[in-house]
Scaffold this motif. Sequence first.
Motif, PDB file in Angstrom:
ATOM      1  N   THR A  11       0.824  -1.214   0.000  1.00 11.89           N
ATOM      2  CA  THR A  11       0.000   0.000   0.000  1.00 11.89           C
ATOM      3  C   THR A  11       0.855   1.260   0.000  1.00 11.89           C
ATOM      4  O   THR A  11       0.334   2.363   0.118  1.00 11.89           O
ATOM      5  CB  THR A  11      -0.918   0.016   1.241  1.00 11.89           C
ATOM      6  N   LEU A  12       2.168   1.088  -0.132  1.00 15.60           N
ATOM      7  CA  LEU A  12       3.083   2.214  -0.119  1.00 15.60           C
ATOM      8  C   LEU A  12       2.724   3.252  -1.178  1.00 15.60           C
ATOM      9  O   LEU A  12       2.895   4.441  -0.970  1.00 15.60           O
ATOM     10  CB  LEU A  12       4.514   1.709  -0.346  1.00 15.60           C
ATOM     11  N   TRP A  13       2.219   2.812  -2.307  1.00 11.93           N
ATOM     12  CA  TRP A  13       1.931   3.717  -3.420  1.00 11.93           C
ATOM     13  C   TRP A  13       0.519   4.284  -3.355  1.00 11.93           C
ATOM     14  O   TRP A  13       0.152   5.110  -4.180  1.00 11.93           O
ATOM     15  CB  TRP A  13       2.154   3.003  -4.751  1.00 11.93           C
ATOM     16  N   GLY A  14      -0.280   3.850  -2.396  1.00 13.63           N
ATOM     17  CA  GLY A  14      -1.654   4.342  -2.275  1.00 13.63           C
ATOM     18  C   GLY A  14      -1.704   5.777  -1.772  1.00 13.63           C
ATOM     19  O   GLY A  14      -0.801   6.255  -1.088  1.00 13.63           O
ATOM     20  N   PRO A  15      -2.768   6.493  -2.113  1.00 12.54           N
ATOM     21  CA  PRO A  15      -2.901   7.888  -1.694  1.00 12.54           C
ATOM     22  C   PRO A  15      -2.859   8.072  -0.176  1.00 12.54           C
ATOM     23  O   PRO A  15      -2.406   9.103   0.311  1.00 12.54           O
ATOM     24  CB  PRO A  15      -4.259   8.309  -2.239  1.00 12.54           C
ATOM     25  N   ALA A  16      -3.307   7.103   0.578  1.00 12.18           N
ATOM     26  CA  ALA A  16      -3.329   7.224   2.032  1.00 12.18           C
ATOM     27  C   ALA A  16      -1.918   7.245   2.623  1.00 12.18           C
ATOM     28  O   ALA A  16      -1.704   7.782   3.705  1.00 12.18           O
ATOM     29  CB  ALA A  16      -4.124   6.079   2.638  1.00 12.18           C
ATOM     30  N   CYS A  17      -0.955   6.687   1.911  1.00  9.37           N
ATOM     31  CA  CYS A  17       0.422   6.621   2.416  1.00  9.37           C
ATOM     32  C   CYS A  17       1.287   7.778   1.929  1.00  9.37           C
ATOM     33  O   CYS A  17       2.410   7.942   2.388  1.00  9.37           O
ATOM     34  CB  CYS A  17       1.071   5.310   1.995  1.00  9.37           C
ATOM     35  N   GLN A  18       0.781   8.564   1.003  1.00 11.63           N
ATOM     36  CA  GLN A  18       1.579   9.656   0.459  1.00 11.63           C
ATOM     37  C   GLN A  18       1.403  10.905   1.307  1.00 11.63           C
ATOM     38  O   GLN A  18       0.342  11.142   1.859  1.00 11.63           O
ATOM     39  CB  GLN A  18       1.177   9.926  -0.981  1.00 11.63           C
ATOM     40  N   MET A  19       2.474  11.694   1.424  1.00 11.70           N
ATOM     41  CA  MET A  19       2.395  12.927   2.188  1.00 11.70           C
ATOM     42  C   MET A  19       2.571  14.126   1.273  1.00 11.70           C
ATOM     43  O   MET A  19       3.121  14.006   0.174  1.00 11.70           O
ATOM     44  CB  MET A  19       3.441  12.955   3.299  1.00 11.70           C
ATOM     45  N   SER A  20       2.087  15.241   1.723  1.00 17.72           N
ATOM     46  CA  SER A  20       2.183  16.482   0.967  1.00 17.72           C
ATOM     47  C   SER A  20       3.638  16.923   0.880  1.00 17.72           C
ATOM     48  O   SER A  20       4.413  16.733   1.813  1.00 17.72           O
ATOM     49  CB  SER A  20       1.354  17.552   1.659  1.00 17.72           C
ATOM     50  N   ARG A  21       4.014  17.521  -0.246  1.00 15.87           N
ATOM     51  CA  ARG A  21       5.392  18.008  -0.404  1.00 15.87           C
ATOM     52  C   ARG A  21       5.725  19.070   0.622  1.00 15.87           C
ATOM     53  O   ARG A  21       6.873  19.260   0.994  1.00 15.87           O
ATOM     54  CB  ARG A  21       5.589  18.578  -1.802  1.00 15.87           C
ATOM     55  N   SER A  22       4.708  19.802   1.104  1.00 19.38           N
ATOM     56  CA  SER A  22       4.963  20.844   2.093  1.00 19.38           C
ATOM     57  C   SER A  22       5.407  20.244   3.429  1.00 19.38           C
ATOM     58  O   SER A  22       5.989  20.937   4.256  1.00 19.38           O
ATOM     59  CB  SER A  22       3.724  21.710   2.289  1.00 19.38           C
ATOM     60  N   VAL A  24       7.543  17.703   3.597  1.00 19.07           N
ATOM     61  CA  VAL A  24       8.860  17.109   3.376  1.00 19.07           C
ATOM     62  C   VAL A  24       9.916  18.210   3.437  1.00 19.07           C
ATOM     63  O   VAL A  24       9.744  19.276   2.855  1.00 19.07           O
ATOM     64  CB  VAL A  24       8.912  16.400   2.001  1.00 19.07           C
ATOM     65  N   SER A  25      11.005  17.966   4.137  1.00 13.02           N
ATOM     66  CA  SER A  25      12.088  18.945   4.244  1.00 13.02           C
ATOM     67  C   SER A  25      12.737  19.161   2.886  1.00 13.02           C
ATOM     68  O   SER A  25      12.841  18.239   2.081  1.00 13.02           O
ATOM     69  CB  SER A  25      13.147  18.444   5.222  1.00 13.02           C
ATOM     70  N   THR A  26      13.184  20.389   2.655  1.00 14.33           N
ATOM     71  CA  THR A  26      13.904  20.678   1.413  1.00 14.33           C
ATOM     72  C   THR A  26      15.312  20.105   1.533  1.00 14.33           C
ATOM     73  O   THR A  26      15.787  19.796   2.634  1.00 14.33           O
ATOM     74  CB  THR A  26      13.997  22.184   1.160  1.00 14.33           C
ATOM     75  N   MET A  27      16.006  19.993   0.418  1.00 12.32           N
ATOM     76  CA  MET A  27      17.367  19.473   0.418  1.00 12.32           C
ATOM     77  C   MET A  27      18.269  20.344   1.285  1.00 12.32           C
ATOM     78  O   MET A  27      19.116  19.852   2.026  1.00 12.32           O
ATOM     79  CB  MET A  27      17.914  19.399  -1.006  1.00 12.32           C
ATOM     80  N   GLU A  28      18.084  21.657   1.223  1.00  7.88           N
ATOM     81  CA  GLU A  28      18.920  22.548   2.036  1.00  7.88           C
ATOM     82  C   GLU A  28      18.689  22.321   3.521  1.00  7.88           C
ATOM     83  O   GLU A  28      19.636  22.296   4.304  1.00  7.88           O
ATOM     84  CB  GLU A  28      18.652  24.009   1.696  1.00  7.88           C
ATOM     85  N   GLN A  29      17.437  22.122   3.930  1.00  9.42           N
ATOM     86  CA  GLN A  29      17.156  21.869   5.342  1.00  9.42           C
ATOM     87  C   GLN A  29      17.826  20.574   5.793  1.00  9.42           C
ATOM     88  O   GLN A  29      18.381  20.509   6.890  1.00  9.42           O
ATOM     89  CB  GLN A  29      15.647  21.780   5.578  1.00  9.42           C
ATOM     90  N   ILE A  30      17.790  19.572   4.945  1.00  6.63           N
ATOM     91  CA  ILE A  30      18.407  18.284   5.286  1.00  6.63           C
ATOM     92  C   ILE A  30      19.923  18.431   5.410  1.00  6.63           C
ATOM     93  O   ILE A  30      20.537  17.902   6.335  1.00  6.63           O
ATOM     94  CB  ILE A  30      18.052  17.219   4.231  1.00  6.63           C
TER      95      ILE A  30
END
Length: 55
Positions: A11-22, A24-30
């Motif tokens: 179910t990894l690819w299902g909509p319920a498992c996906q998170m908003s891009r907002s 997710v940390s940006t590359m610079e933050q990481i």
Amino acid sequence: MHWGKALMWSTLWGPACQMSRSNVSTMEQILKDPLKDGEPPESQEAMVQRYLEQL
């Protein structure tokens, strides 16, 4: 082994498992977080604008 099939069927690819891009940390933050240099990270929008101007 059929790891590829197991991943596809999960179910990894299902909509319920996906998170908003907002969320997710940006590359610079990481990359900057371990440095702790006191500079605030550049926003995603500012980074895109800088790339458009410089590249």
